[in-house]
Design a protein around this motif. Structure first.
Motif, mmCIF file in Angstrom:
data_model
loop_
_atom_site.group_PDB
_atom_site.id
_atom_site.type_symbol
_atom_site.label_atom_id
_atom_site.label_comp_id
_atom_site.label_asym_id
_atom_site.label_seq_id
_atom_site.Cartn_x
_atom_site.Cartn_y
_atom_site.Cartn_z
ATOM 1 N N VAL A 38 0.806 -1.227 0.000
ATOM 2 C CA VAL A 38 0.000 0.000 0.000
ATOM 3 C C VAL A 38 0.837 1.274 0.000
ATOM 4 N N SER A 39 2.155 1.151 0.059
ATOM 5 C CA SER A 39 3.003 2.344 0.145
ATOM 6 C C SER A 39 3.030 3.105 -1.175
ATOM 7 N N PRO A 40 2.979 4.441 -1.108
ATOM 8 C CA PRO A 40 3.086 5.254 -2.324
ATOM 9 C C PRO A 40 4.545 5.412 -2.733
ATOM 10 N N ALA A 41 4.765 5.962 -3.907
ATOM 11 C CA ALA A 41 6.121 6.276 -4.345
ATOM 12 C C ALA A 41 6.759 7.251 -3.354
ATOM 13 N N PRO A 42 8.070 7.154 -3.109
ATOM 14 C CA PRO A 42 9.038 6.276 -3.768
ATOM 15 C C PRO A 42 9.153 4.892 -3.134
#
Length: 260
Positions: A38-42
């Protein structure tokens, strides 16, 4: 840059199991990818590293997904704050320990693991004494022979014999991407050095270096598996600290014994 859309990435594998371990009853071993989190970029997407600037809630959710996928939500988990050293810890219970780069145990239902994003993860299974180890080997750990120190510590603690060891040398930075300066190059055997065709700089083969160390300890070649993947060449699937200039997530390589 990733070539997958977020929706497509959810369909890709969260982890891979070393082929060497697939037929061993009661053994769980896995190496995560960067997919399915679920982590966004980066940090996209399955960032499992707690020492990053990612939201801790994202990492907690990612770890839950990973542990659920490999069937270890009921296991304890032991890891360490890694320091690129050669210290090995015998663990008997879950926790996060300070200052170790290798963990070993013979306790069932206890998963042990190391976090990586270019360094070499090494998983060891001792079929004779039913013990396991997880090793984090960067270039310092490699030249410091941490994998040999781990096997030696397993010999002393569990009675492990190298001939009974099955070892997975995991996904890490590939030789052609691992540029090093002369002060580092002098610490590697010349047979492990090459030239980066793009930069012309000296580079080192960490996978082969660790494989050679295992062979020198007496581990049979047929019981060593080396990952065919690279954190740099396969950056779509794995985090790479170098390729992403330090702004990236971390994978986990884990191993544990089921209570049978």
């Amino acid at each position: 840059m990733l070539s997958y859309t977020p929706a497509e990435a959810q369909q890709l594998p969260l982890y891979r199991v070393p082929g060497l371990f697939t037929s061993i009853d009661g053994l769980i071993a896995a190496e995560s990818t960067r997919h399915g989190g679920v982590s966004p970029a980066p940090f996209a997407a399955l960032n499992l590293g707690i020492n990053t600037a990612d939201d801790p809630a994202n990492v907690d959710e990612n770890r839950l997904r990973f542990f659920s996928a490999i069937g270890t939500t009921e296991f304890g988990f032991a890891s360490a704050h890694q320091v690129h050293g050669t210290a090995v810890l015998h663990v008997t219970e879950a926790g996060r320990y300070e200052g170790y780069d290798a963990l070993m145990t013979n306790v069932s239902d206890l998963l042990i693991g190391v976090t990586v994003a270019d360094c070499v993860p090494i998983l060891i299974y001792d079929s004779g004494q039913r013990a396991v180890a997880a090793v984090h080997a960067g270039w310092r750990g490699t030249v410091g022979r941490i994998v040999q120190e781990t096997i030696t510590q397993m010999q002393q603690q569990f009675g492990t014999q190298p001939a009974d060891c099955h070892i997975y040398i995991g996904t890490c930075i590939d030789q052609h991407a691992f540029d090093i300066g002369p002060e580092v190059a002098t610490q590697f055997d010349a047979s492990l050095l090459g030239t980066n065709p793009q930069t012309g700089r000296t580079c080192a083969d960490l996978k082969r270096a660790n494989m050679n160390l295992c062979l020198a300890m007496g581990v049979p070649a047929s019981q060593i598996e080396v990952s065919p993947f690279s954190t740099v060449a396969n950056n779509d699937d794995y985090f790479s600290y170098r390729a992403e200039q330090g702004q990236t997530g971390r994978m986990l390589a884990v191993i544990g014994l089921k209570n049978t």
